[in-house]
Design a protein around this motif. Structure first.
Motif, mmCIF file in Angstrom:
data_model
loop_
_atom_site.group_PDB
_atom_site.id
_atom_site.type_symbol
_atom_site.label_atom_id
_atom_site.label_comp_id
_atom_site.label_asym_id
_atom_site.label_seq_id
_atom_site.Cartn_x
_atom_site.Cartn_y
_atom_site.Cartn_z
ATOM 1 N N ARG A 137 5.521 0.756 0.912
ATOM 2 C CA ARG A 137 5.025 1.908 1.680
ATOM 3 C C ARG A 137 6.173 2.642 2.369
ATOM 4 O O ARG A 137 6.174 3.866 2.467
ATOM 5 C CB ARG A 137 3.961 1.468 2.682
ATOM 6 C CG ARG A 137 2.619 1.159 2.026
ATOM 7 C CD ARG A 137 1.490 1.002 3.040
ATOM 8 N NE ARG A 137 1.500 -0.274 3.715
ATOM 9 C CZ ARG A 137 0.997 -1.406 3.227
ATOM 10 N NH1 ARG A 137 0.436 -1.424 2.030
ATOM 11 N NH2 ARG A 137 1.045 -2.511 3.936
ATOM 12 N N GLY A 140 7.510 5.171 0.334
ATOM 13 C CA GLY A 140 6.615 6.277 0.029
ATOM 14 C C GLY A 140 5.522 5.965 -0.969
ATOM 15 O O GLY A 140 4.755 6.852 -1.363
ATOM 16 N N THR A 142 2.031 4.839 -1.886
ATOM 17 C CA THR A 142 0.785 4.806 -1.118
ATOM 18 C C THR A 142 -0.139 3.712 -1.651
ATOM 19 O O THR A 142 0.024 3.224 -2.769
ATOM 20 C CB THR A 142 0.068 6.167 -1.182
ATOM 21 O OG1 THR A 142 -0.197 6.479 -2.556
ATOM 22 C CG2 THR A 142 0.917 7.261 -0.556
ATOM 23 N N ASP A 143 -1.091 3.362 -0.828
ATOM 24 C CA ASP A 143 -2.112 2.409 -1.257
ATOM 25 C C ASP A 143 -3.167 3.151 -2.068
ATOM 26 O O ASP A 143 -3.403 4.324 -1.832
ATOM 27 C CB ASP A 143 -2.758 1.731 -0.035
ATOM 28 C CG ASP A 143 -1.968 0.512 0.409
ATOM 29 O OD1 ASP A 143 -1.483 -0.219 -0.468
ATOM 30 O OD2 ASP A 143 -1.836 0.310 1.616
#
Length: 192
Positions: A137, A140, A142-143
């Motif tokens: 994360r 950069g 994302t989930d």
């Protein structure tokens, strides 16, 4: 061995593992571990570990999380999340030398034989996945991509570790981990 010799933490870990193998986790006391580590005291033990269970886990968890996070941060920019995780797993696997294989096999067997230690190992695994996802994360990612890539990487590592710790295995942990991760990638491809 005297109390003032170097590598106190390592001596305590090895003494604990030896005693857990010889007489079982439940039957081993902190006093026995300290004494086996070279005539140390219970107080010295608690300077390094909060409890008997942590003697097998505390140092490794912090080191492993740091190795993974550093490798993730240093991975090349155009890499995919799984490529980044693969690079990080290579860095982690490189810390497991052949000299550690016998120790790792004994450790694995002690953990497998005790419910309390299996529970702690599961918590360590989850914490490692969380630390890996957090490092992704920070780059950069994302989930859910960060969490899924981290979970797959940690799963691949632990499956590989179990195979690597087998006394008859002569492959490097890095080789086995790469193969495990490739198998998981292939399995994911068949799901869609």
């Amino acid at each position: 061995m005297s109390r003032w010799e170097p590598n106190t933490r390592e001596r305590l870990v090895r003494a604990a593992l030896d005693l857990f193998v010889e007489q079982g986790y439940e039957a081993t006391t902190v006093n026995q571990i300290a004494e086996r580590a070279g005539g140390l005291t219970k107080t010295t033990f608690f300077r390094y570990f909060p409890d008997k269970r942590e003697v097998l886990f505390a140092a490794g968890q912090q080191i492993h999380a740091r190795v993974l996070a550093d490798a993730i941060a240093a991975a090349p920019d155009p890499a995919t999340p799984l490529q980044i995780v693969a690079t990080a797993l290579d860095a982690l696997a490189a810390t497991f030398t052949d000299e550690r294989r016998e120790f790792s096999a004994r450790l694995r067997d002690v953990i497998a034989g005790n419910g309390e230690l299996r529970e702690r190992a599961a918590l360590k695994r989850a914490a490692l996945a969380d630390a890996t996802a957090e490092a992704l994360r920070k780059r950069g990612v994302t989930d859910p991509s960060a969490s899924l890539a981290a979970e797959l990487g940690v799963r691949a590592f632990y499956c590989a570790y179990d195979r690597w710790a087998e006394p008859t295995n002569h492959q490097s942990l890095a080789e086995i981990t790469r193969r495990e991760l490739d198998e998981l990638r292939g399995a994911i491809a068949t799901l869609s």
